[in-house]
Write an enzyme that holds these catalytic residues in place. Structure first.
Site, mmCIF file in Angstrom:
data_model
loop_
_atom_site.group_PDB
_atom_site.id
_atom_site.type_symbol
_atom_site.label_atom_id
_atom_site.label_comp_id
_atom_site.label_asym_id
_atom_site.label_seq_id
_atom_site.Cartn_x
_atom_site.Cartn_y
_atom_site.Cartn_z
ATOM 1 N N GLY A 47 0.832 -1.199 0.000
ATOM 2 C CA GLY A 47 0.000 0.000 0.000
ATOM 3 C C GLY A 47 0.860 1.240 0.000
ATOM 4 N N SER B 160 -0.348 -5.056 4.604
ATOM 5 C CA SER B 160 -0.442 -5.465 6.004
ATOM 6 C C SER B 160 -0.286 -4.249 6.889
ATOM 7 C CB SER B 160 0.641 -6.493 6.340
ATOM 8 O OG SER B 160 0.673 -6.751 7.732
ATOM 9 N N ALA C 100 6.932 16.608 0.042
ATOM 10 C CA ALA C 100 7.016 17.754 -0.857
ATOM 11 C C ALA C 100 6.916 17.244 -2.292
ATOM 12 C CB ALA C 100 8.328 18.508 -0.648
ATOM 13 N N LYS D 284 3.275 25.089 -2.270
ATOM 14 C CA LYS D 284 4.725 25.130 -2.461
ATOM 15 C C LYS D 284 5.034 25.841 -3.771
ATOM 16 C CE LYS D 284 8.708 22.163 -3.422
ATOM 17 N NZ LYS D 284 9.215 20.785 -3.547
ATOM 18 N N THR E 136 11.160 14.756 -5.975
ATOM 19 C CA THR E 136 10.714 13.978 -7.137
ATOM 20 C C THR E 136 10.190 12.591 -6.775
ATOM 21 O OG1 THR E 136 13.026 13.307 -7.448
ATOM 22 C CG2 THR E 136 12.216 15.136 -8.798
ATOM 23 N N ILE F 17 7.436 11.345 -5.256
ATOM 24 C CA ILE F 17 6.060 11.063 -5.650
ATOM 25 C C ILE F 17 5.888 11.204 -7.158
ATOM 26 C CG2 ILE F 17 3.719 12.024 -5.506
ATOM 27 C CD1 ILE F 17 4.109 12.272 -2.507
#
Length: 531
Positions: free
Chosen positions: A14, A41, A52, A80, A346, A348
């Site tokens: 997840g 889990s 960020a 941001k 960077t 995400i």
């Protein structure tokens, strides 16, 4: 749908990566046939880095139907406008890497070339004075541009700070409301098909078996499927990026949150500061060759602006990437795919890009190799693009105050980066190739901020009238300053838009969703779609 269509997609893990994938699939694989299952889990924690972001996150949130104000309320989010770098070029120095562009080109000549020309002739302010995002950030101001905003307001680009754990929870609620099935449990075994080595199923600790056609590995550094089962291999980049540890801790806010991330260079690495509505995220990324874990923890705690809200959390990592992000019928996302320190926020985005490319190249059960090959090529180029830009921050420094900085300042860099630096050092030239993430603005901000000053400028800049250029630059500079003056403060703007957290929205109607191509990469400074 036909007999070759993918029926079962299984997401293993997840966290941010897993639930971003689930949310996107609930929108783009919502075909009445494909089933999406996510296994995680509660006993296994997530790394939770990546608070960020950069502007393309607006595109992702929009495409899955998240209302921006409700998203900010649910995740403790703030706006941001860029990143402030402290002590990177040299001790006591700072510069700003803004979103968006530096001013406007004149008669076909890049603005930074005109700036270089004027800078060589007379004293002028730092180039950040010609960025709407940078000027607003310096004043602690923010205003969200409307779709029909005029210059200079429309030149303000933004992203978010948010609690990654709360974001994953929000995406989980949204995904489950749209039909995603979540299974709680630990995976104890992986079964491969004997005829081709594809993953056939995973077995949980309680004996349950989950079969699938396509598996998404979001299991973190471990790489449960991509590495432990398929042994894809890992490309180690520590010879260029030697930091291999991090310690993180939240702290209490001591004032209104700034609309920017701060990165402060330390003796053996760097410290992040990410302001949220309800707390401040802090962390120290460092090289264990020069700083031990206990000393790193004390260095971070001693630099906090407010009281710590939890015990420090230690992380170990190896900078690099999987040799293949897609192997057989497994696609790795997030930390399973690779790790680059979050110096330019960077983490995400790499997840988002992996998801976008997978949907653009989505296979069927025949798994034509051309789709996998193209996906891996694009992800390799993206990772190397980000890698080179992060290396630039370390290489371009004048610091000589510690063995760590002496090491990175004098190290050899990838040829791709060396070539780019040489072109800029000569006449300030920058060329973007393909779908490179970082724009000319990004390279100019870091290079000038860290003392890579071109020896000359492009001859085309000399063709423009000196008085015309001087007047245009002053007019633009005043326009940014006056516009920022009229904006509300960041805290005032957040107070205006903050609703109570709402339940996740249902799937929007097809004609209410934005139309865009997954195959195109939105540059670093741009959101990729209007909001």
């Amino acid at each position: 749908m036909n007999e070759h269509s993918i029926r079962d997609v299984v997401i293993v893990g997840g966290g941010t990566a897993g639930w971003m994938a689930a949310a996107a699939f609930s929108r783009f694989l919502n075909n009445g046939y494909t089933r999406i299952t996510l296994i995680e889990s509660d006993e296994i924690g997530t790394v939770g880095v990546g608070e960020a972001t950069i502007p393309p996150i607006l595109r992702f949130n929009q495409m899955i139907g998240l209302d921006e104000n409700e998203f900010l309320a649910a995740t403790g989010g703030t706006f941001k406008l860029g990143i402030e770098f402290v002590d990177w070029g040299g001790l006591g120095e700072r510069y700003f890497h803004p979103f968006g562009n530096f001013a406007q080109d004149l008669q076909g000549v890049h603005f930074h070339q005109l700036y270089l020309r004027e800078r060589a002739r007379r004293p002028i302010p730092d180039i950040s004075a010609w960025s709407m995002s940078a000027v607003a950030a310096a004043k602690g101001k923010f205003g969200r541009p409307s779709p029909n905003a005029r210059t200079p307001v429309r030149e303000l680009f933004y992203a978010f700070h948010f609690d990654a754990g709360l974001y994953a929870q929000l995406l989980r609620r949204l995904s489950e409301a749209r039909g995603i099935t979540r299974i709680e449990g630990k995976i104890s075994d992986v079964t491969l098909r004997p005829e081709d080595g594809f993953v056939q199923s995973v077995t949980l600790a309680d004996g349950r078996t989950v079969a699938g056609d396509l598996f998404i590995d979001c299991s973190g550094f471990r790489g449960l499927l991509i590495e432990e089962a398929l042994q894809t291999g890992y490309e180690d980049w520590r010879h260029w990026l030697p930091c291999d540890r991090a310690v993180a801790v939240p702290s209490a806010n001591m004032g209104a949150p700034d609309p920017f991330t701060r990165s402060t260079a330390r003796t053996a690495g760097w410290q992040w500061r990410i302001p949220l509505q309800h707390r401040t995220g802090n962390g120290l990324v460092y090289c264990s060759d020069y700083l031990d874990d206990e000393a790193a923890e004390q260095q971070l705690l001693g630099a906090l602006e407010g009281p710590a809200l939890a015990d420090p959390r230690r992380l170990r990592f190896t900078t690099g990437r999987r040799r293949e992000s897609w192997s057989r019928n497994v696609v790795a996302l997030g930390l399973s795919s690779g790790f680059l320190e979050p110096l330019e926020s960077t983490s995400i985005h790499l997840i988002q890009s992996g998801i976008a490319r997978l949907i653009a190249l989505f296979p069927d059960k025949r798994f034509d190799p051309i789709e996998r090959i193209e996906y891996n090529r694009q992800m390799r180029d993206l990772y190397e693009d980000v890698r080179d830009f992060i290396i630039l921050h370390y290489k371009a420094t004048t610091r000589t105050d510690s063995p760590f900085w002496n090491r990175v300042r004098t190290m050899a860099v990838p040829e791709s980066l060396a070539h780019k630096m040489a072109l800029f050092e000569h006449k300030g030239r920058l060329f973007r190739e393909g779908n490179e993430l970082f724009t000319t603005t990004s390279w100019v901000a870091v290079c000038l901020g860290q003392h890579i000053v071109p020896r000359a400028h492009e001859p085309a800049a000399d063709a423009l009238d000196e008085r015309l250029v001087a007047e245009a630059l002053e007019q633009m500079r005043l326009g940014y300053w006056e516009t920022a003056q009229q904006m509300p403060t960041h805290a005032e703007f957040l107070a205006r838009i903050a609703p109570q957290p709402a339940t996740p929205p249902a799937m929007p109607a097809a004609d209410a969703l934005p139309v865009f191509s997954f195959a195109e990469e939105a540059p670093f400074g741009q959101p990729g779609a209007p909001v």
